[in-house]
Design an enzyme around this catalytic site. Sequence first.
Site, PDB file in Angstrom:
ATOM      1  N   LEU A 284       0.849  -1.187   0.000  1.00 49.33           N
ATOM      2  CA  LEU A 284       0.000   0.000   0.000  1.00 49.33           C
ATOM      3  C   LEU A 284       0.883   1.234   0.000  1.00 49.33           C
ATOM      4  O   LEU A 284       1.867   1.317   0.744  1.00 49.33           O
ATOM      5  CB  LEU A 284      -0.907   0.006   1.225  1.00 49.33           C
ATOM      6  CG  LEU A 284      -1.987   1.084   1.285  1.00 49.33           C
ATOM      7  CD1 LEU A 284      -3.121   0.758   0.320  1.00 49.33           C
ATOM      8  CD2 LEU A 284      -2.537   1.201   2.703  1.00 49.33           C
ATOM      9  N   ASN A 339      -9.242   6.835  -1.106  1.00 46.02           N
ATOM     10  CA  ASN A 339      -8.131   6.628  -0.196  1.00 46.02           C
ATOM     11  C   ASN A 339      -8.652   5.933   1.053  1.00 46.02           C
ATOM     12  O   ASN A 339      -9.325   6.529   1.890  1.00 46.02           O
ATOM     13  CB  ASN A 339      -7.490   7.976   0.161  1.00 46.02           C
ATOM     14  CG  ASN A 339      -6.384   7.837   1.190  1.00 46.02           C
ATOM     15  OD1 ASN A 339      -5.800   6.771   1.351  1.00 46.02           O
ATOM     16  ND2 ASN A 339      -6.098   8.922   1.905  1.00 46.02           N
ATOM     17  N   ARG A 344      -5.998  -2.216   1.405  1.00 51.36           N
ATOM     18  CA  ARG A 344      -4.888  -3.155   1.586  1.00 51.36           C
ATOM     19  C   ARG A 344      -5.372  -4.608   1.583  1.00 51.36           C
ATOM     20  O   ARG A 344      -4.648  -5.516   1.147  1.00 51.36           O
ATOM     21  CB  ARG A 344      -4.193  -2.855   2.920  1.00 51.36           C
ATOM     22  CG  ARG A 344      -3.048  -3.789   3.254  1.00 51.36           C
ATOM     23  CD  ARG A 344      -2.679  -3.700   4.719  1.00 51.36           C
ATOM     24  NE  ARG A 344      -2.203  -2.388   5.121  1.00 51.36           N
ATOM     25  CZ  ARG A 344      -0.937  -1.978   5.025  1.00 51.36           C
ATOM     26  NH1 ARG A 344      -0.028  -2.788   4.531  1.00 51.36           N
ATOM     27  NH2 ARG A 344      -0.609  -0.766   5.424  1.00 51.36           N
ATOM     28  N   ASP A 361       5.072   0.497   2.302  1.00 47.63           N
ATOM     29  CA  ASP A 361       6.064   0.953   1.329  1.00 47.63           C
ATOM     30  C   ASP A 361       7.358   1.409   1.981  1.00 47.63           C
ATOM     31  O   ASP A 361       8.379   1.561   1.291  1.00 47.63           O
ATOM     32  CB  ASP A 361       5.490   2.068   0.450  1.00 47.63           C
ATOM     33  CG  ASP A 361       5.020   3.277   1.259  1.00 47.63           C
ATOM     34  OD1 ASP A 361       5.168   3.268   2.499  1.00 47.63           O
ATOM     35  OD2 ASP A 361       4.497   4.236   0.651  1.00 47.63           O
ATOM     36  N   GLU A 448      -6.473  -0.587  10.567  1.00 41.87           N
ATOM     37  CA  GLU A 448      -6.827  -1.721   9.718  1.00 41.87           C
ATOM     38  C   GLU A 448      -6.048  -2.974  10.109  1.00 41.87           C
ATOM     39  O   GLU A 448      -6.548  -4.093   9.985  1.00 41.87           O
ATOM     40  CB  GLU A 448      -6.595  -1.376   8.241  1.00 41.87           C
ATOM     41  CG  GLU A 448      -5.191  -1.575   7.701  1.00 41.87           C
ATOM     42  CD  GLU A 448      -4.190  -0.545   8.214  1.00 41.87           C
ATOM     43  OE1 GLU A 448      -2.999  -0.675   7.897  1.00 41.87           O
ATOM     44  OE2 GLU A 448      -4.591   0.393   8.926  1.00 41.87           O
ATOM     45  N   ASP A 449      -4.826  -2.799  10.621  1.00 41.01           N
ATOM     46  CA  ASP A 449      -4.042  -3.954  11.044  1.00 41.01           C
ATOM     47  C   ASP A 449      -4.626  -4.582  12.310  1.00 41.01           C
ATOM     48  O   ASP A 449      -4.647  -5.806  12.466  1.00 41.01           O
ATOM     49  CB  ASP A 449      -2.583  -3.564  11.260  1.00 41.01           C
ATOM     50  CG  ASP A 449      -2.433  -2.279  12.069  1.00 41.01           C
ATOM     51  OD1 ASP A 449      -3.469  -1.711  12.497  1.00 41.01           O
ATOM     52  OD2 ASP A 449      -1.298  -1.826  12.277  1.00 41.01           O
TER      53      ASP A 449
END
Length: 535
Positions: A284, A339, A344, A361, A448-449
């Site tokens: 991502l 966005n 992901r 990244d 999100e993780d």
Amino acid sequence: MLLTTQALLVLVEFTCKNRPRPSLPTEWALCGEREERLEVLKVSTFALIIAPGDGRLVTSAGCGMRLFEALEVGAIPVILGDHLRLPYHHLIRWSEAALMVPKPRITELHFLLRSLSDNDMLAMRRQGRFLWETYFSTFDSVFSTILASVRTSIQVPATPIREEPAHEIPHKAGKLAGTDANMADNGDLDLGPVETEPPYASPRFLRNFTYTASDTYRTWNRPPGPFHLFPYTPLDPVLPSEAKFLGSGTGFRPIGGGTGGSGKEFQAALGGNMPREQFTVVMLTYEREEVLMNSLERLNGLPYLNKVVVVWNSPKPPSEDLIWPDIGLPIVVVRTEKNSLNNRFLPWDAVETEAILSIDDDAHLRHDEIMFGFRVWREARDRIVGFPGRFHAWDVNHQSWLYNSNYSCELSMVLTGAAFFHKYYAYLYSYVMPQAIRDMVDEYINCEDIAMNFLVSHITRKPPIKVTSRWTFRCPGCPQALSHDDSHFHERHKCINFFVKVYGYMPLLYTQFRVDSVLFKTRLPHDKTKCFKFI
């Protein structure tokens, strides 16, 4: 109505405050409004459900309503009467969520309930809530369960769920990637193959109408716990020859063929139960072209890499004069609609392997570390396997959960900024996980993780696996990440507590387990020498 709490205090009501609902002549009437009953059940550990006195009746509307109300709030149903048949009793293992006691043993009920340990009661309450959410909570889930039950009985496979189409952004690939010094120096460990193979996809098993089996749940080597029950394909059997694995049709299939060996033999062959397998890097990025190009170049020569999928999360397209590195493998740049960090985990159709390495990244990992993580994941395919570990903790003063990133000998999360997971979880995250969680991720542009760790722990009832002793993975010289901002941690505190409310409990599990290769050299600070590692 009779309810028992953890202290085995008993509430008995023989009269109704208002007019009871109509019931069968041999059945206990259902008293009070639904909201009143739920309030009592919320503070209860057990809910007694007495089967109708007529032994010819295997179920009734009143028993069903009592059962669903108990499951909804996490109370353990205690069924008095072993002739009662619970919904889908031939497909659902109700013994994991409810107790069934013959009526002649009612005098022993007090002792039976006291014999349950706290861990057993917690597991049953979690499983009961899971069953209610999956099969009985909404009209859609009830209807899907009915269809799945019929489909299972007549042995018709479920329709695969669609994959997310990847709209590729054209880009120039002309600069031959060099060899990064950090990548070439793997120390004493080289876990890659002697020769690299061209990209190949994981086998796909979308349909199979030829099977017949009498005991489908025990013919496949599935993980333990509620993993065999899924919201989108509830109750469907899954066989080795037909892994109905939602969209991609791939699953945790037992394919034999380990080659064993050590030294050069170990290096030359991937081994394990799937001798031939590759993984896809999903990266991502958002308007950090130089950082992205450096990260892509470091992937040059990485063994078992199938392709790189770059999720371009910015509304602005890449610069027209941007030259992408040539790493000898496809780099697919995917355009997103908005966005969102949830992008992901979209199940992109460009991902043709079961194994996904989700990586930021600005993550800086050596090839030997990535290869070691891949080997570990292949032996724990239902887990998140990665590098940066984190844990949750209970704040006694504020009576809430906290997110903690300090160095610790214990963890409950592995961040997906550098972690392997099965593509199946991308389907669950995007199409099955409650929408409220994805909405909060979009609201905070964070968490999100954590959401993925909640999901996998909820499904498998297993903690993630951390590999190597590294705690951070940021590349040196990269711009400061958002995680250094204090507001970042406050938002993550809020996310954890909100996710707990959505799931109805805390699904994360602690572990002190860490996987290291015997060839890794662990360097620990002087104040952390009491940590143990497991090899």
